[in-house]
Every structure is written in structure tokens, then in C-alpha cells.
Motif scaffolding. Structure first.
Motif: not given
Length: 122
Positions: A61-67, A74-84
Motif C-alpha cells: 500500500d506504499g506505507n511502512i509497517w512496524v511490528a 502492528l502499526a502503519r506509518l505513512v511515509p509522506s506525513t508520518g501518520a501512525l
């Protein structure tokens, strides 16, 4: 890596930057995901207290996923905004030992302590 953090897992992001888990002892925030550009610029995206990040992946989906093993999420980090955005796991103490974006658009993960494979449809 700047002296303020101990680097952990690393992945090449969909934005062609490196993304690295940074863990810190005795600081606030205690953990973050840091974007490292090809020019060597670091930008930190703090994680919630107690996250305990261990793995990350670039999602389809174009995001960074963090365990976040310590938080059992699990967390989704939006690269363009930093929204988590965080997603709780159904098994407490599952301990994610593998994390990957799949060609089906899902995030797949290994819950080592639970002896199972999980899937998150973002």
C-alpha cells in the motif's frame, strides 16, 4: 546512525529511502522509525511509549509497517506525513518474528510464540 539511537531492522521503502528502527534507552521517545535519505539526512517518526519495535516492512500500500511486539500491535506509518495507525493483534504475546507485504495487498506476519501465521487486510 546518529549517536542517539541503536539501529534495529531496516528496509528499503517505496519512496527509495531506507527506513530503520531506532531504539533508545532512557530517552523520550524510547523508540522511533527513522527515514534515511540517499543524502544521509535522518528524520525520526516517534513510536508510542512501550511499542517495542522489532520488525518492519514496506507494504504493498506504499506505507511502512512496524511490528510493535511490546505493545502487541502492528502499526502503519505513512511515509509522506508520518501518520501512525496501530492495529491490535488477537493473540497476546504473539511475538512477531517475520513481517512482509504480500502481492495480495495484505500484510503477512509470523506470530512466533503463538505458532501461527497472521494476515492483516489494511
Amino acid at each position: 546512525m546518529p549517536a542517539y539511537g541503536a539501529p534495529g531492522a531496516m528496509v528499503l521503502g517505496p519512496d527509495s529511502n531506507l527506513w530503520v528502527i531506532v531504539n533508545r534507552a532512557g530517552t523520550t521517545p524510547s523508540s522511533a522509525v527513522s527515514r534515511v535519505t540517499t543524502a544521509g539526512t535522518f528524520t525520526d517518526f516517534p513510536l508510542p511509549a512501550g511499542a517495542g519495535p522489532t520488525r518492519l516492512c514496506a507494504g504493498p500500500d506504499g506505507n511502512i509497517w512496524v511490528a510493535e511486539n511490546s505493545a502487541n500491535k502492528l502499526a502503519r506509518l505513512v511515509p509522506s506525513t508520518g501518520a501512525l495507525t496501530e492495529y491490535p493483534l488477537s493473540v497476546i504475546g504473539a511475538t512477531i518474528t517475520g513481517l512482509s507485504g504480500g502481492p495480495d495487498g495484505n500484510i503477512w506476519f509470523v506470530e512466533g510464540s503463538a505458532n501461527r501465521i497472521g494476515r492483516l487486510h489494511p
